[in-house]
Design a protein around this motif. Structure first.
Motif, short mmCIF file in Angstrom:
data_model
loop_
_atom_site.label_atom_id
_atom_site.label_comp_id
_atom_site.label_asym_id
_atom_site.label_seq_id
_atom_site.Cartn_x
_atom_site.Cartn_y
_atom_site.Cartn_z
N GLY A 1 35.66 76.38 39.60
CA GLY A 1 34.15 77.01 39.63
C GLY A 1 33.66 77.49 37.85
N VAL A 2 34.85 77.81 37.32
CA VAL A 2 34.25 78.08 35.98
C VAL A 2 34.27 76.91 34.91
CG1 VAL A 2 35.30 79.07 33.65
CG2 VAL A 2 35.63 80.25 35.62
N SER A 3 34.90 75.77 35.41
CA SER A 3 34.89 74.37 34.68
C SER A 3 33.36 73.87 34.98
CB SER A 3 35.81 73.48 34.76
OG SER A 3 35.93 72.91 35.98
N GLY A 4 32.86 74.24 36.26
CA GLY A 4 31.49 73.59 36.64
C GLY A 4 30.55 74.39 36.01
N LEU A 5 30.53 75.84 35.75
CA LEU A 5 29.74 76.64 35.22
C LEU A 5 29.54 76.19 33.84
CD1 LEU A 5 27.88 79.05 35.22
CD2 LEU A 5 29.94 80.52 34.50
N MET A 6 30.81 76.00 33.03
CA MET A 6 30.70 75.50 31.77
C MET A 6 29.91 74.19 31.60
SD MET A 6 34.00 76.91 29.83
CE MET A 6 35.45 75.98 31.06
N MET A 7 30.24 73.35 32.55
CA MET A 7 29.54 71.99 32.30
C MET A 7 27.88 72.02 32.54
SD MET A 7 32.58 69.46 34.12
CE MET A 7 31.65 67.96 33.32
N GLN A 8 27.69 72.77 33.58
CA GLN A 8 26.25 73.15 33.94
C GLN A 8 25.53 73.74 32.58
OE1 GLN A 8 25.92 75.13 37.69
NE2 GLN A 8 27.03 73.47 38.79
#
Lengths: 233, 328
Positions: free
Chosen positions: B68-75
Motif C-alpha cells: 500500500g505504502v509503495s503504491g502511494l509513493m509511486m502514485q
C-alpha cells in the motif's frame, strides 16, 4: 564586504555574464549583464520560445545556467542552500496544480504560517469558500490564485511568476493582474513573464519592462504603450 | 469521521481479523498449551500456531501495509493515480529476478530470493523512471508498464519451459501469490522492514505534499528532487522486492489501497495518507486471506492473486469512472 553594501543591494537580482539555455540546444540568451531592483512589477516579454521561462527559472535559481552567474544581492544563487533560498524567493509556475489532490487548506498549511494569517490571505483573494476542496477539483483560475497565496505566505522579498496566466481564461487573467498590484502595495517585488502585457499597459505599479529579442535583453519604458513594447519583440 | 477514530477503528479491525485468522482452522488452539512451544516437547497446537498461523498473519499485515505504502509513493511521484508496483512492472522485475535464481537453481533460499527480488524491482523501477520523463500524459506510462509486464512475463515463461520439474512447481505456486509460505523469521523480518521503510517515507510527508504541486514549484519550496527520487526508489524497491520474494507477485494491493483510503478519509496530506494506507493495506490483505482460506473447497484454497483481482479490479474500474483523465 561592508555592511552598508549588503543592505543597499540585498534585494537586487543581477545577471552577470549570464548564459541560459538547455544542454544540447543553442543558448537562449548569451552573456547578458542585467539587473532588476525595487518594489513593483518587473515585466519580462518576448515572443514564443524567446526564452522568458528559461530566463525567469534561471534567475529563480531553479534551473542551472549554462555560463556566468546569478546574484541575489551579493550572493551567488548556486551557493545558497535550498532552505535559505525559500526565504528569499517564491515562485509560481504557469501550470495550475491540476494533479494535486491536497485540499486548499492542506496546501497552504505547508507554508507553516499561522491559521489567522492564512485565513487573512484566503479572504483577500476571495478563496475562503474553497478550503476543503482538492486543488485538482478547482478551476485553473482558482487553482492559480491558491498558488499565488501560497507564494505570498512564503513571505519572501521577491515573487517570480512564470507566465502565471497562460492557462487562464480572460476574466481570470484580469483578476490575477489586479492581484499582483495588491502584492506590490505590500512592498513586494514581483517579476513576471507574460504574453498578456496589454493588461499591464498604464499600470502604475509597473517598475520595469524587459524585452527578449534576438538572444539579447532590452530595457523598455514602463510608462510606454502596448504598441511601443510590441515594436521591440 | 475524525481521523483518530478512523485509525483506532482500523487498528481494532486488523486486530480482530488477525485473531480470527489465528484461532480458526482444523486444529483447535489451546492457549495453555502454547507456552509448551518453547519447551523441548512442543504440542501440535503450538507448532500450528507459531509456525503456520502467526507467520501467515504477520506476513499478510506486512505485505498489505508495505505494498500500500509503495503504491502511494509511486502514485505521488509519478503524479499518476493508476501507478503501483504491479502496474508499472516493478513486481514483475522482482518476479523475473526470483525466477532466474529459483529456476536456474542458483538460489532458492528466502534471503537469496529477497536480494534478487529487490535488485529486480530496482532495475524495473530504474527503467520506468528513465522513460517516464519522456512521456506526456498518464496513459503512456501505464502502457509502458503493461509492455514491461508482458516482456518480463514472456522471459519468465521461457525460463519455466527450460526449468526442471521440481523447481518449476515451487515457482508456479509462488507465482500465484500466497501468505502461507513465510516462516516466523522471514515474516517478522519483512514486517520490521516494512515498518522501517514506512517510517522513513512518513518523514518525507512534507516533501511528498510539496511534490504534488509540480516539480518546479516543489523545487522552489526547497524540495531536493533527486534526493527524494533516490529515497523513493530505494524504499519502493526494498518494499516490493522483499514482499514479492516471500509472497510472490501480489496483485492490486499497491494500486488499490491508496484509493480505498481516499474514499474513507477526506484528508490528502501524506501525514495522514501514509499511516492510513499502511493500516488499510494490512486490513485488505487480511480480508483477502479470508477469501483464500475461507471459501476454498480445495484444501489449498483459492489463489491469493485470484481473490485480490476479484476485489481490486472492480475498485480500480470504479476509480477510473470517478476521475476525469482527459485533463492530464
Amino acid at each position: 564586504m561592508k555592511m552598508g553594501e549588503t543592505k543597499g543591494n540585498e534585494h537586487v537580482i543581477r545577471a552577470a555574464n549570464l548564459t541560459v539555455g538547455y544542454s544540447g540546444y543553442p543558448h537562449v540568451l548569451s552573456q547578458i549583464d542585467f539587473q532588476w531592483e525595487g518594489a513593483g512589477i518587473h515585466l519580462i516579454i518576448g515572443g514564443n520560445g524567446s526564452g522568458k521561462s528559461t530566463l525567469i527559472r534561471t534567475l529563480a535559481g531553479l534551473q542551472k545556467q549554462r555560463g556566468g552567474n546569478v546574484f541575489w544581492g551579493n550572493e551567488d544563487v548556486s551557493q545558497i542552500s535550498s532552505t535559505r533560498r525559500t526565504a528569499k524567493m517564491a515562485f509560481v509556475q504557469s501550470l495550475p496544480p491540476r494533479q494535486s489532490e491536497l485540499t486548499v487548506s492542506e496546501a497552504l498549511a505547508l507554508s507553516g504560517r499561522k491559521e489567522e494569517q492564512i485565513n487573512h490571505w484566503l479572504h483577500m483573494f476571495d478563496l475562503l469558500g474553497t478550503t476543503a476542496k482538492s486543488l485538482c477539483n478547482l478551476s485553473d483560475g482558482l487553482g492559480q490564485r491558491v498558488m499565488l497565496v501560497r507564494a505570498i505566505l512564503q513571505d519572501t522579498p521577491w515573487i517570480l511568476l512564470d507566465e502565471p496566466t497562460a492557462f487562464l481564461d480572460v476574466k481570470s487573467r484580469q483578476v490575477m493582474w489586479g492581484q499582483l498590484s495588491a502584492l506590490v502595495s505590500q512592498g513586494k517585488r514581483v517579476m513576471v513573464s507574460s504574453h498578456d502585457y496589454h493588461l499591464l499597459e498604464g499600470n502604475l505599479d509597473l517598475r520595469s519592462v524587459t524585452a527578449i529579442r534576438e538572444n539579447r535583453l532590452h530595457t523598455l519604458n514602463p510608462t510606454g504603450t502596448f504598441e511601443d513594447w510590441n515594436a521591440h519583440i | 469521521m475524525k481521523y483518530k477514530a478512523t485509525i483506532l477503528l482500523t487498528l481494532a479491525a486488523i486486530f480482530g481479523l488477525a485473531l480470527s485468522h489465528m484461532l480458526s482452522g482444523s486444529t483447535n488452539i489451546d492457549w495453555g498449551e502454547l507456552g509448551l512451544w518453547f519447551s523441548s516437547e512442543p504440542s501440535i497446537a503450538g507448532t500450528v500456531f507459531f509456525e503456520v498461523r502467526l507467520p501467515r498473519v504477520l506476513i499478510a499485515i506486512a505485505a498489505g501495509a508495505g505494498l500500500g505504502v509503495s503504491g502511494l509513493m509511486m502514485q505521488t511521484w509519478f503524479h499518476n493515480p493508476l501507478a503501483g508496483p504491479s502496474v508499472l512492472g516493478v513486481t514483475s522485475g522482482a518476479g523475473m529476478a526470483v525466477a532466474l535464481v529459483v529456476l536456474t537453481g542458483i538460489g532458492g533460499g528466502w534471503l537469496a530470493n529477497a536480494v534478487a527480488a529487490s535488485v529486480g524491482s530496482w532495475c524495473a523501477l530504474g527503467l520506468v523512471l528513465f522513460v517516464a520523463s519522456r512521456f506526456r500524459g498518464l496513459a503512456s506510462l501505464l502502457i509502458f508498464g503493461l509492455m514491461l509486464n508482458y516482456l518480463l512475463g514472456a522471459l519468465v515463461t521461457v525460463l519455466q519451459a527450460e526449468a526442471e520439474e521440481n523447481a518449476l512447481q515451487q515457482f508456479v505456486f509462488w507465482g500465484m501469490g500466497t501468505f502461507g509460505q513465510a516462516s516466523l523469521v522471514t515474516a517478522s523480518a519483512v514486517l520490521v522492514l516494512v515498518l522501517a521503510a514506512s517510517s522513513i517515507a512518513f518523514k518525507q510527508h512534507e516533501n511528498l505534499d510539496k511534490w504534488t504541486l509540480g516539480a518546479v514549484t516543489a523545487r522552489s519550496m526547497g524540495v531536493n528532487e533527486s534526493r527524494l527520487q533516490r529515497l523513493l526508489v530505494v524504499l519502493t524497491g526494498l518494499l516490493a522486492g522483499s514482499i514479492t520474494a516471500v509472497c510472490g507477485p501480489v496483485a492490486f494491493l499497491g494500486l488499490a489501497t491508496p484509493h480505498l483510503v481516499k474514499l474513507l478519509i477526506p484528508y490528502r496530506s501524506h501525514t495522514r495518507l501514509i499511516p492510513m494506507t499502511a493500516l488499510i493495506g494490512a486490513l485488505l490483505a487480511l480480508l483477502a486471506d479470508w477469501g483464500v482460506k475461507g471459501w476454498g473447497m480445495a484444501d489449498s484454497g483459492w489463489p491469493l492473486n485470484a481473490v485480490l483481482s476479484m476485489l481490486g479490479a472492480p475498485l480500480v474500474i470504479w476509480v477510473l469512472l470517478q476521475r476525469n483523465f482527459s485533463r492530464s
